[in-house]
Motif scaffolding. Structure first.
Motif, PDB file in Angstrom:
ATOM      1  N   LEU A 115      20.160   3.606   9.220  1.00  0.00           N
ATOM      2  CA  LEU A 115      18.788   3.079   9.106  1.00  0.00           C
ATOM      3  C   LEU A 115      18.650   2.214   7.859  1.00  0.00           C
ATOM      4  O   LEU A 115      19.277   2.466   6.839  1.00  0.00           O
ATOM      5  CB  LEU A 115      17.792   4.240   9.032  1.00  0.00           C
ATOM      6  CG  LEU A 115      17.764   5.191  10.245  1.00  0.00           C
ATOM      7  CD1 LEU A 115      16.723   6.273  10.022  1.00  0.00           C
ATOM      8  CD2 LEU A 115      17.482   4.432  11.536  1.00  0.00           C
ATOM      9  N   VAL A 116      17.821   1.203   7.968  1.00  0.00           N
ATOM     10  CA  VAL A 116      17.493   0.332   6.836  1.00  0.00           C
ATOM     11  C   VAL A 116      15.987   0.439   6.609  1.00  0.00           C
ATOM     12  O   VAL A 116      15.197   0.111   7.495  1.00  0.00           O
ATOM     13  CB  VAL A 116      17.904  -1.123   7.106  1.00  0.00           C
ATOM     14  CG1 VAL A 116      17.509  -1.987   5.911  1.00  0.00           C
ATOM     15  CG2 VAL A 116      19.399  -1.222   7.353  1.00  0.00           C
ATOM     16  N   THR A 117      15.575   0.924   5.439  1.00  0.00           N
ATOM     17  CA  THR A 117      14.160   1.107   5.107  1.00  0.00           C
ATOM     18  C   THR A 117      13.752   0.066   4.069  1.00  0.00           C
ATOM     19  O   THR A 117      14.377  -0.045   3.018  1.00  0.00           O
ATOM     20  CB  THR A 117      13.915   2.518   4.557  1.00  0.00           C
ATOM     21  OG1 THR A 117      14.350   3.474   5.527  1.00  0.00           O
ATOM     22  CG2 THR A 117      12.430   2.734   4.291  1.00  0.00           C
ATOM     23  N   ARG A 177       0.823  -1.228   0.000  1.00  0.00           N
ATOM     24  CA  ARG A 177       0.000   0.000   0.000  1.00  0.00           C
ATOM     25  C   ARG A 177       0.852   1.272   0.000  1.00  0.00           C
ATOM     26  O   ARG A 177       0.344   2.363   0.075  1.00  0.00           O
ATOM     27  CB  ARG A 177      -0.918   0.005   1.225  1.00  0.00           C
ATOM     28  CG  ARG A 177      -2.027  -1.043   1.163  1.00  0.00           C
ATOM     29  CD  ARG A 177      -3.127  -0.744   2.177  1.00  0.00           C
ATOM     30  NE  ARG A 177      -2.638  -0.776   3.542  1.00  0.00           N
ATOM     31  CZ  ARG A 177      -2.627  -1.877   4.292  1.00  0.00           C
ATOM     32  NH1 ARG A 177      -3.074  -3.020   3.814  1.00  0.00           N
ATOM     33  NH2 ARG A 177      -2.159  -1.839   5.520  1.00  0.00           N
ATOM     34  N   GLY A 178       2.177   1.112  -0.045  1.00  0.00           N
ATOM     35  CA  GLY A 178       3.044   2.278  -0.087  1.00  0.00           C
ATOM     36  C   GLY A 178       3.709   2.601   1.218  1.00  0.00           C
ATOM     37  O   GLY A 178       4.473   3.537   1.316  1.00  0.00           O
ATOM     38  N   TRP A 179       3.398   1.825   2.256  1.00  0.00           N
ATOM     39  CA  TRP A 179       4.082   2.052   3.535  1.00  0.00           C
ATOM     40  C   TRP A 179       5.493   1.476   3.473  1.00  0.00           C
ATOM     41  O   TRP A 179       5.803   0.648   2.646  1.00  0.00           O
ATOM     42  CB  TRP A 179       3.301   1.399   4.678  1.00  0.00           C
ATOM     43  CG  TRP A 179       1.968   2.036   4.938  1.00  0.00           C
ATOM     44  CD1 TRP A 179       0.795   1.757   4.350  1.00  0.00           C
ATOM     45  CD2 TRP A 179       1.707   3.125   5.819  1.00  0.00           C
ATOM     46  NE1 TRP A 179      -0.209   2.554   4.799  1.00  0.00           N
ATOM     47  CE2 TRP A 179       0.329   3.433   5.720  1.00  0.00           C
ATOM     48  CE3 TRP A 179       2.494   3.878   6.685  1.00  0.00           C
ATOM     49  CZ2 TRP A 179      -0.259   4.433   6.456  1.00  0.00           C
ATOM     50  CZ3 TRP A 179       1.896   4.869   7.422  1.00  0.00           C
ATOM     51  CH2 TRP A 179       0.524   5.145   7.304  1.00  0.00           C
ATOM     52  N   THR A 180       6.304   1.904   4.392  1.00  0.00           N
ATOM     53  CA  THR A 180       7.656   1.355   4.521  1.00  0.00           C
ATOM     54  C   THR A 180       7.893   0.928   5.953  1.00  0.00           C
ATOM     55  O   THR A 180       7.169   1.359   6.864  1.00  0.00           O
ATOM     56  CB  THR A 180       8.714   2.390   4.118  1.00  0.00           C
ATOM     57  OG1 THR A 180       8.610   3.510   4.992  1.00  0.00           O
ATOM     58  CG2 THR A 180       8.550   2.821   2.678  1.00  0.00           C
ATOM     59  N   ILE A 181       8.903   0.076   6.143  1.00  0.00           N
ATOM     60  CA  ILE A 181       9.297  -0.374   7.485  1.00  0.00           C
ATOM     61  C   ILE A 181      10.733   0.069   7.702  1.00  0.00           C
ATOM     62  O   ILE A 181      11.620  -0.284   6.932  1.00  0.00           O
ATOM     63  CB  ILE A 181       9.178  -1.910   7.623  1.00  0.00           C
ATOM     64  CG1 ILE A 181       7.717  -2.346   7.392  1.00  0.00           C
ATOM     65  CG2 ILE A 181       9.671  -2.363   8.976  1.00  0.00           C
ATOM     66  CD1 ILE A 181       7.542  -3.841   7.366  1.00  0.00           C
TER      67      ILE A 181
END
Length: 459
Positions: free
Chosen positions: A430-432, A405-409
């Motif tokens: 950071l790792v996205t 849906r376009g979110w990231t973690i």
């Protein structure tokens, strides 16, 4: 009265008149008389040349810096037979000394007047390799002591090496074996290296200035690391890398310098000042390849950890959904069974009556049946809604759907979730994770949102 001449002849009425041959012969006799045997002379080789017939010629000068005019010098001739003897002496010394311009030597020979050219020559017949090696070692020790006193020996070694040093500056003699070895190692790795090459003279009196110029040139190209390499040779061939000029240039470099100079046993001042020294040019290039491969291995490991964590979370959610679905099913079955028992009891009581009792029982039965059915349907409906809500929660917590849906973690480099701004500091890696891959970033600044203004109460 007769006047004694310089050469013992008696001349009357003025100086003697000599032919050129007679003058040359007298100079030769004087030279042979003043220097009847071999003598040892030390100095710096200049203008070395070798003829096709095996002879060698050079000037032996008072040592001076490159480009300066010597205060005194003498012509030296090394004829082919003596040259063979000199080469044997150098070989017995391990081949560490090679006669070349700029090298300080101690040589043996006889001083002779060469009449055909009208020059005074030193006819060389031997060499002392230990003298040259001793001077090189003494100069090396003196330069290292001065560099240590200035705090420069560890300067380049303290620079951090980039995580992915793909932009490589290469300082070497273009077209040499060292140049080919480094390019072969970098190209054969299959990694996306970008090489900026600066050609430099790596031997002779101009080597130091040429190397320094090349170092500054590649540093201006914005490289991540510099490889300073040269193939093997005699100790004297590597003299340019034992100079104060090259050492201070390495210490001043803004990026790490990796050296690969000479053979495995060679250790120059440049090696002492470099970020890391390697045995050969190939080994220096392999060290850079290893750094990039190590970073890629760490990235793969982080991705594997994230994938395993996501799979574990999904498995836990699936197990919870199964348990809740089983509980809802059992509750619906018990509710239906109770109402069925009540219905059976009412039917038995109705069967024992008659007449109006039977009619009333029929009405009661119909009412009870309708009520039981309604309650059962409502119970089942509530159970279905609860089950649907649980399924929606499970789907909402599916990381893959959120990514789609376009979110990231976003996690830290070691896999910890990032939830609050106060957990982050400048320099944090950071790792996205996106639906189609991951991106690694480093925080440069952390700006907290200003607190909201206080709300005033109405008067």
């Amino acid at each position: 009265m007769a006047e004694a001449s310089l050469f013992g002849d008696q001349e009357v009425g003025g100086p003697p008149t000599l032919t050129v041959g007679e003058l040359a012969a007298r100079i030769a006799r004087l030279t042979a008389s003043a220097f009847p045997g071999d003598l040892w002379v030390e100095g710096q080789i200049r203008n070395l040349s070798r003829s096709a017939n095996g002879h060698a010629y050079f000037d032996l000068a008072e040592p001076t810096a490159a480009g300066e005019q010597p205060r005194a010098q003498v012509s030296v001739t090394l004829l082919a037979p003596e040259r063979k003897h000199v080469n044997e002496q150098l070989k017995r010394a391990g081949g560490a000394v090679r006669m070349d311009d700029g090298i300080e030597v101690r040589i043996q020979g006889r001083l002779r007047w060469y009449a055909p050219r009208g020059t005074l020559q030193l006819r060389m017949s031997g060499i002392d390799p230990a003298f040259t090696l001793g001077r090189l070692q003494a100069d090396r020790d003196r330069i290292l002591a001065a560099l240590a006193a200035d705090g420069l020996v560890e300067a380049n070694g303290r620079l951090p090496v980039p995580l992915v040093p793909l932009r490589v500056g290469l300082v070497t003699s273009v077209g040499s074996a060292a140049h080919a070895d480094v390019l072969s190692e970098l190209t054969g790795s299959g990694l996306a290296f970008v090489v900026r090459t600066a050609d430099a003279r790596t031997q002779g009196p101009d080597a130091a200035r040429s190397v320094v110029h090349a170092l500054h040139r590649v540093a201006r190209d914005g490289v991540d690391v510099i490889l300073l390499v040269r193939g093997g040779g005699a100790r004297t061939d590597l003299a340019g890398f034992d100079t104060d000029l090259v050492a201070r240039a390495i210490a001043a470099m803004p990026v790490p310098v990796f050296t690969g100079i000479g053979h495995e046993v060679d250790r120059s001042i440049a090696d002492e000042l470099a970020h890391s020294a390697h045995k050969t040019p190939t080994a220096a290039a392999a060290a850079v390849v290893s750094l990039v491969r190590a970073f890629l291995d760490r990235v793969d490991e982080r991705w594997s950890q994230a994938r395993r964590a996501a799979a574990a979370s999904a498995a836990v959610a699936d197990a919870r959904l199964d348990r809740r679905a089983a509980r809802v099913g059992r509750a619906a079955t018990r509710t239906l069974a109770r109402h069925t028992d009540r219905l059976d009891g009412a039917a038995n009581r109705t069967g024992r009556g008659a007449g109006r009792v039977l009619d009333r029982a029929d009405h009661v039965l119909d009412a009870s049946l309708a009520a039981a059915t309604g309650r059962a349907e409502r119970g089942l409906a509530r159970a279905d809604r609860a089950l649907d809500a649980l399924a929606a929660q499970v789907r909402a917590h599916d990381p893959q759907l959120a990514l789609a849906r376009g979110w990231t973690i976003t996690t830290t480099a070691d896999g910890r979730p990032v939830g609050r701004l106060q957990d982050l500091t400048a320099g944090t890696e950071l790792v996205t994770r996106f639906v189609d891959g991951t991106a690694t970033s480093t925080i440069t600044t952390v700006d907290a949102a200003p607190p909201p203004p206080p709300t005033r109460s109405a008067p």
